[in-house]
Design an enzyme around this catalytic site. Structure first.
Site, short mmCIF file in Angstrom:
data_model
loop_
_atom_site.label_atom_id
_atom_site.label_comp_id
_atom_site.label_asym_id
_atom_site.label_seq_id
_atom_site.Cartn_x
_atom_site.Cartn_y
_atom_site.Cartn_z
N GLU A 264 0.85 -1.19 0.00
CA GLU A 264 0.00 0.00 0.00
C GLU A 264 0.89 1.24 0.00
O GLU A 264 1.80 1.36 0.83
CB GLU A 264 -0.86 0.07 1.25
CG GLU A 264 -1.87 -1.02 1.44
CD GLU A 264 -2.55 -0.86 2.80
OE1 GLU A 264 -3.27 0.14 2.99
OE2 GLU A 264 -2.33 -1.71 3.68
N ASP B 211 -6.27 5.97 10.84
CA ASP B 211 -4.89 5.69 11.21
C ASP B 211 -4.58 6.08 12.64
O ASP B 211 -5.07 7.09 13.15
CB ASP B 211 -3.94 6.41 10.24
CG ASP B 211 -4.04 5.87 8.83
OD1 ASP B 211 -3.86 4.65 8.69
OD2 ASP B 211 -4.29 6.64 7.89
#
Length: 254
Positions: free
Chosen positions: A47, A58
């Site tokens: 990614e 995140d």
């Protein structure tokens, strides 16, 4: 194409490894060196995160990496340029991970067309549900790219099936609720949850959120197809430098 790559690789390996970097953190030169170190160590796919100011999925490590990348001058245009260099240099599949505002501000169809042009094979957009993604899904289909959706522990069985139907390549399974980078207890609850995910889709499963050791990899083997390591490899880079990342990755691969 991505799904077939994963299935072919799975004939060779019990568990694939996908890693994650934040483009431009701490610099674009570091990004290229991180990718090189990881590919040489044997990762199967990766990614590439385009930095965003509010990366809601995140945790602290990747949140800080996003903030520092932006502070250092990272932009969408520079990230696309770096991604094109990366896909040209390394022969594994690369995906984009970012947030919908990046696509919206750049024009969804235009952004997806650029993904195709530079050799990106799919994308994970955590804040874009399929119900609101008509233009995105149409552009991905037109370009034969893979929209990858996310399973979470509180996703209903009905929605698991729906998200699987809207995905291509694989489905990303979060090992727990919350954000990336926190500790995860790899236990029977996760095993049962992965079993439920298996029943919901025929696509390969990638398990992320908290994977950081060979023991974690051994636990995931046989329950998912791909283990995802993100925050921990960034921690290793921050504490020990880019050269140490390759050794860390090698220590994980089964």
């Amino acid at each position: 194409m991505l799904e077939q790559y994963i299935r072919d690789k799975r004939k060779e390996k019990d568990l694939l490894l996908m890693t994650h970097i934040v483009l431009g953190y701490p610099s674009y030169d570091h990004s290229m060196r991180m990718v090189e170190s990881m590919v040489e160590a044997g990762v199967d796919l990766m990614e590439l995160q385009i930095p965003f100011s509010e990366p809601m999925a995140d945790g602290s490590v990747i949140l800080r990496a996003n903030a520092e990348a932006l502070k250092s001058g990272a932009t969408v245009e520079k990230s696309l340029e770096m991604a094109e260099k990366i896909t040209a240099a390394f022969d594994i599949p690369f995906l984009f991970m970012t947030y919908y505002n990046i696509l919206y501000r750049n024009g969804v169809t235009h952004f997806v067309d650029n993904m195709k042009r530079i050799g990106i094979q799919g994308s994970i957009i955590p804040d874009l549900p399929p119900e609101e993604a008509e233009e995105y899904l149409a552009a991905m289909a037109k370009n034969e790219l893979c929209p990858i959706h996310i399973y979470t522990p509180n996703t209903s069985e009905e929605r698991l099936k729906f998200l699987g139907e809207k995905s291509e390549g694989f489905v990303y399974v979060t090992a727990r609720k919350g954000v990336t980078g926190k500790d995860t207890a790899f236990d029977q609850d996760i095993a049962d949850y992965l079993g439920k995910c298996r029943k919901a889709t025929d696509l390969p499963l990638a398990l992320g959120f908290g994977v950081k050791s060979r023991e974690d990899m051994e636990f995931i083997k046989g329950k998912a197809d791909i283990a995802v390591v993100g925050s921990e490899s960034i921690r290793v880079m921050e504490e020990q430098g880019v050269k140490a990342v390759g050794g860390f990755i090698k220590s994980l691969i089964l």
